[in-house]
Every structure is written in structure tokens, then in C-alpha cells.
Design a protein around this motif. Sequence first.
Motif, PDB file in Angstrom:
ATOM      1  N   LYS A 488       0.440  -1.825  -0.252  1.00 27.74           N
ATOM      2  CA  LYS A 488      -0.190  -0.531  -0.065  1.00 27.74           C
ATOM      3  C   LYS A 488       0.690   1.339   0.174  1.00 27.74           C
ATOM      4  O   LYS A 488       0.503   2.265  -0.810  1.00 27.74           O
ATOM      5  CB  LYS A 488      -0.783   0.114   0.972  1.00 27.74           C
ATOM      6  CG  LYS A 488      -2.159  -0.859   0.708  1.00 27.74           C
ATOM      7  CD  LYS A 488      -2.776  -0.845   2.602  1.00 27.74           C
ATOM      8  CE  LYS A 488      -3.682  -2.178   2.229  1.00 27.74           C
ATOM      9  NZ  LYS A 488      -5.155  -1.606   3.841  1.00 27.74           N
ATOM     10  N   THR A 493      -0.890   4.083  -1.614  1.00 29.02           N
ATOM     11  CA  THR A 493      -2.547   4.348  -0.124  1.00 29.02           C
ATOM     12  C   THR A 493      -2.567   5.231   0.537  1.00 29.02           C
ATOM     13  O   THR A 493      -1.813   4.219   1.042  1.00 29.02           O
ATOM     14  CB  THR A 493      -2.981   3.306  -0.768  1.00 29.02           C
ATOM     15  OG1 THR A 493      -2.862   2.518  -2.553  1.00 29.02           O
ATOM     16  CG2 THR A 493      -4.346   3.161  -0.263  1.00 29.02           C
ATOM     17  N   HIS A 494      -3.543   5.789   1.467  1.00 30.70           N
ATOM     18  CA  HIS A 494      -2.778   6.449   2.118  1.00 30.70           C
ATOM     19  C   HIS A 494      -1.410   6.632   3.011  1.00 30.70           C
ATOM     20  O   HIS A 494      -1.474   5.512   3.940  1.00 30.70           O
ATOM     21  CB  HIS A 494      -3.693   5.579   3.717  1.00 30.70           C
ATOM     22  CG  HIS A 494      -5.215   5.841   2.943  1.00 30.70           C
ATOM     23  ND1 HIS A 494      -6.206   7.167   2.838  1.00 30.70           N
ATOM     24  CD2 HIS A 494      -6.300   4.590   2.577  1.00 30.70           C
ATOM     25  CE1 HIS A 494      -7.128   6.614   2.277  1.00 30.70           C
ATOM     26  NE2 HIS A 494      -7.012   5.473   2.193  1.00 30.70           N
ATOM     27  N   ARG A 495      -0.036   6.985   2.341  1.00 27.09           N
ATOM     28  CA  ARG A 495       0.963   6.336   2.230  1.00 27.09           C
ATOM     29  C   ARG A 495       1.148   6.624   4.032  1.00 27.09           C
ATOM     30  O   ARG A 495       1.671   6.343   4.450  1.00 27.09           O
ATOM     31  CB  ARG A 495       1.404   7.632   1.233  1.00 27.09           C
ATOM     32  CG  ARG A 495       3.314   7.105   1.752  1.00 27.09           C
ATOM     33  CD  ARG A 495       4.014   7.990   0.667  1.00 27.09           C
ATOM     34  NE  ARG A 495       4.074   7.003   0.123  1.00 27.09           N
ATOM     35  CZ  ARG A 495       3.826   7.731  -1.775  1.00 27.09           C
ATOM     36  NH1 ARG A 495       3.642   8.826  -1.594  1.00 27.09           N
ATOM     37  NH2 ARG A 495       4.061   6.659  -2.745  1.00 27.09           N
TER      38      ARG A 495
END
Lengths: 559, 157
Positions: A488, A493-495
Motif C-alpha cells: 500500500k 495508498t494513504h501513505r
Amino acid sequence: MNNSSPADASVGATAGSPADIPDGAPSHCATTVYVPRDSAARSVGADEVAAALQRAATRGDFAVDVVRNGSRGMLWLEPMVEVATPRGRVGYGPVTPEDVDGLLAAGLLDGADHPLRLGLVDELPWLARQNRVTFARVGVIDPLSPRDYVEHGGLAGLRAALALAPADVVAEVTESGLRGRGGAGFPAGIKWKTVLECADELKFVCCNADEGDSGTFADRMVMEGDPFLLIEGMTIAAHAVGASEGYLYIRSEYPDAIATMREAIELARGQGWLGKGVLGSALDFDLHVRVGAGAYICGEETSMLESLEGKRGMVRAKPPIPAIEGLFGKPTVVNNVLTLTTVPTVLANGAKAYQDLGVGRSRGTQVFQLGGNIARGGIVETAFGITLRELIEEYGGGTHTGRPVRTVQVGGPLGAYLPDSLFDLPMDYEAFAEAGAMLGHGGIVVFDDTVDMAAQARFAMEFCAEESCGKCTPCRVGSVRGVEVIDKIVAGTHRDENLALLEDLCDLMTDGSLCAMGGLTPMPVRSALTHFSDDFHGGRRLLEIQPVNATGVRTEGTA
Amino acid sequence: MTTSGSDVTVESVVRRVVADHRGQRGALLPALHAVQAELGHVPQEAVPVLADELNLSRADVHGVVTFYHDFRREPAGRTTVRICRAEACQALGADRLVSYAREAGLTLGETTPDGSVTVEQVFCLGNCALGPSVEANGRLYGRVGPARLGSILNGTV
């Protein structure tokens, strides 16, 4: 497997003491030529070179005794052929079977000049600068010649030990400062003292030869190149703690080491070096080889004990420690190959001589293993305190691909990835621990600038998921979650949230895992995040690497 | 390698093998290695026989057989190729060997339908200074590029 062993008149001799070993030297005036039987040398054609030499000798009018020695550890020169001359052993390498006729025509047997000639092997700077203690005989002798072993100082440690009371042997080992070479670095003498003080009738010595860490091959090389040394070390341990049985647990991925050790044990029994009344003393000790079955976790000592007992290699909770309740519940010494093969030297030369080498609380020598993307890979045995940069640049000569070194992983798949700014760190257990790294087993794996560190961090988690024994949740589940979270992060993604989650997961695995498998997997992950954070922001491999060099690596057949 | 679908043969092989190992402490792993050496894999029918001979539960034996990567429940191909994917070999392009195998239609961990080749991954063959490393039918190869892997897979090396 073609594990050829040279003809040796002393093989099968049943003499009780080395003085009785019949002279194995050939009576004719054949020139001795050494071609390694080490599996790394065999992997690049040593058997074919040995066969070509034999064929040429059969055809020609010269006499050659081909001795299959271990490897000197200059692995980029393998197969390295050595010729015994009056001035010393002259090396040639790397030799292919096609080179053999030309070498003979040029005067190989006289050590004559040739483009492959390396010079007197003992004087080659790479070797001469080292301080070979454990590896002193490896590559020098015929590994399965008891006569060679004794002539090159073998058994001196065992004889010295047998002249001492067990407690005095333990004191000597403690005094030397020898720490377990398997990775944890626990003082060997303290472990032995615990076993000695247990009152049981039955005690064991177990050698952990499940060398599963990538980048480590010293155990394999010493077992293939000087097997009697390990037998001697285990026998000294048996005398020191009062053990009567020994088990040598070797991983199945090392068939040559297994065959060599089995043969050496048979020979040692024939020489009276194992069995009832070792070397005429009161010590009864026998040794058995056990083969692992492809489980990385069995390198963890309690998993190894479970495996030796015929069970799944599941980690045991400690306490009780194996020194008190080990194999089959009995007091057990569990040491690594390099720890046990260091013991004979400590006993032969005294604790002081060993203690004098090294730095701080890291005494003696360490056998560093240079591997991965490195120009001159192999075995470097030196005192602790040498820097990583000296090892990589001076010994290793940089990368095999010729590209810049980007990172080095030290201590196996659970060790940290270090950046250039830490290459001046001295090789010392405490200095490494302070830098968030570990020395482990001394394995050093070099990567060039094409490496993708997010991929390496992901691999660390993936490896843990694949090899976890499954007993504890942080390791079994945490590693699977680790792979998902890194995916992720790399995908963007939403690091930030996922980076925080990964941090939390690493804490949990470190604190909550039952053994080092789950407990240390965060080390490569965290070091990659700390030192190479850019790689976790996606696309490094695509944007930066491919335009430079689409393949990245020079190997046979693709250059 | 002798394989037989006959239960009687599996049972007799297992009982004979166990007899050779009965005196050993913790005999199950050595016995399983020996069964696999003789039969090429550890067939399901061997499990109750081993349990009976070694005074273990079937669940114990099943648990051990399935825990270790080495023990096969099905026969392997005539050529077994293991590609090292550990870090040292990764650093020299082991993944390109895996890609090569995939492009040749070989799936890691599987045997080709004609029973000729099994390709597997392995983590460290101890040849870390001469990678990428591959093992084929028990023989170790160093410095292997895709072209040489092709020769190994075709049995021409």
C-alpha cells in the motif's frame, strides 16, 4: 553427486594414535596439484578441471597427484588450481577445463608463467593480509586425510583439553572471550558452565549447522574443507561439559558438507578420535549427522532441537534454556559451527592469544563472508574491528557489475541494510547494535545502485511469512500484514497512515515475537525505511533505474 | 527411484526403512528422508505406517511431513531445478531467472504435465559469492544467467 575424494593411504587406517598413521605420500615423483572440492568451486567447474588434469596425465608422460582440497576462499578465482613447487604452492585461476592443456604445455607443473598464473598463493595480498585462525587449514589440506590434519596442527587443542579438568576447559573458553558465532554473540564459556553444572547422567553437544542465512557460507566451507576441526571442537565441548553424545544438524541444501562430515566421522572413529576412550582418555563421545528438511526456522536453536527430536521445527518458549533442558529434555550445549571450530585454537594456543585479537568485547577473529554483487567475494578472516568499507572496497573490490555500491546487508536476511554513511562502522557486536544493526554470522551481501529498497523490505516480510514456524501471532500474522502494508505504501495508498501502521507493526513484531525470526524481521525493514526512504515513494525502479541499465546485472551468457 | 501405486509396496518399504532407523533418537526425520529417497516422495499411505512403527499419532506424522519444505506429497519431475532467490542471488539478478522460467511456461513449485521438470525456489544454497545459483538434480551451478538456465532446464548442461 560426484563427490570424488583423492586416494589416500591413511584413509581407513585404524591406528590409535597419529604417530601410527601410515605415510600416505606417493612413492613416485608425481607433482601434487590441488583442485578444490568445495561446492562453490564445483559450481563453476572444479570437477571438470580435475578430470581434465587426470586425462592429460593419463595421456602424457608426466605424473600428477590431484588432491581435492577445500577452497582458500578466494571464490572469484575458482576453480583455482595450485601446484606444489619447491618455492611453495603456485596458484592459477580461474581455470576452465579448456585451459588445462595450455597450462600443462606452458609448464604448469613447474609453476611456470601463464596468463592465469596468480603467484605463490600464500603471498597473495588478499590472503596474506588476513588473520586465519579458524580457516588456517581450509584450502591447504586434503580435508579427509587424518595425516594431513595432524601434520598441520590438528588435535593439539583436544590433547590440551583432555589434560585439563572439565571446569578448567570451561574456564579457558570463558577467559578467551569467545562469543557464539551463530549471531547472538552469547559468551560460549558461560553456556558451557551452565551445562557442566547440571547433574544429569546424559548430556548432549549439538552443533547448529543449519546455515540458512543468505550471504553466509563459512560453516559450509569449514565443514567441506576441514571437517576434523569441527569434530575436534565438538569433542572438546563434550569433555568440558560431560556429554557423551553429539548431534550435527546440517541443512539439506548442503549435500557436499553432509557427505564430507559423514566420511570424516567414520575416519575419526577409525583413528580413535571418537568413540570409547577418545585418544586413550576416559572420554566416551560419539557423533551423529542429522539432516534438516528445508526449514529456515530450524536454524533457531530451540526449533533445531525440536527437529532433532523428530518433530515440526516449532520454537520453544525460553526458559527453560537448552543448557538446562535441551535435546530430549537433557542439558545440551548448542553452538554454531564457527564457535565450535574456534575452540581447538583457543585450547591449543591458550585463552590469552585469542583474547589479544579483536576490539572491546568482540574478541578474536571473525570469518566475514563477502557475497552478493561483489567483484571479489569469499572468506575474509580477520580480527574484529575492521571496517565494512575495508571489507567491501579493499577486499571485495566493489561490485561485480562495476556499478556503485548502494547498500550492504549485514548479518543475513534479518540484518540491517546499511548505507554508505555507515560503512566506516567497525565490525564489533556493540558498535553494530548501537547503529541499529547486527553483525550476526558475519555475512555481508552487497547490492549496487539498481536495488529497489522497498522491494527488499517487502521481501524481508515475505520471507518471514514463508518461513515462520507459525507458533506466535506477531511473526505468523505480522509478516503477512507487513507485505500488505508495504504494498500500500509503495502504491501511494494513504501513505502516511500506512507508514505509521508499518512502524507500529514493526514494534509489535520486535516486542511480541517468541524468537528472532519475527523479532528481527523489522530490522531490514526499518533500516530500509530509515536510510532509503525515497524508495518507498513509488516508482524508483521505473523512473530511475531502467533508463540507466535495463538489465542491471552482468552474468554469464547475458553480457 | 522406484514408485509404485501398490499399498503393499509402500508399506513394506516404510517398514523396512523404519527398521533401519529404529535405534536412533528422534527417528522420524531420518526415516522420512529415507522413504523419500526410495519412493521419490512421501505418499499418504506411508503416514499411518510410520505412525504405527514409531508409536506416534497420524496427526503428528502428518504435521511433520507438511511442515518441512523438502518432503513431497507427490512425485517430482525427472529433473528438479531449484532457483536460489535469497538476497545474495537477488543482488545479482535471480529474479531474471525466475522470469525466464515463467516465460518458458514453468511455474515455481509445480511439475510440468509431462512429468519432465519441477522448478522450485530455494532460499540460499550457500554459494553467495558466485550467484545467481541454481541447483539441478542435486548439482550446484554458479554464475547462472538465463541462457545457462535454459541449458540446465533442457538437460544440455
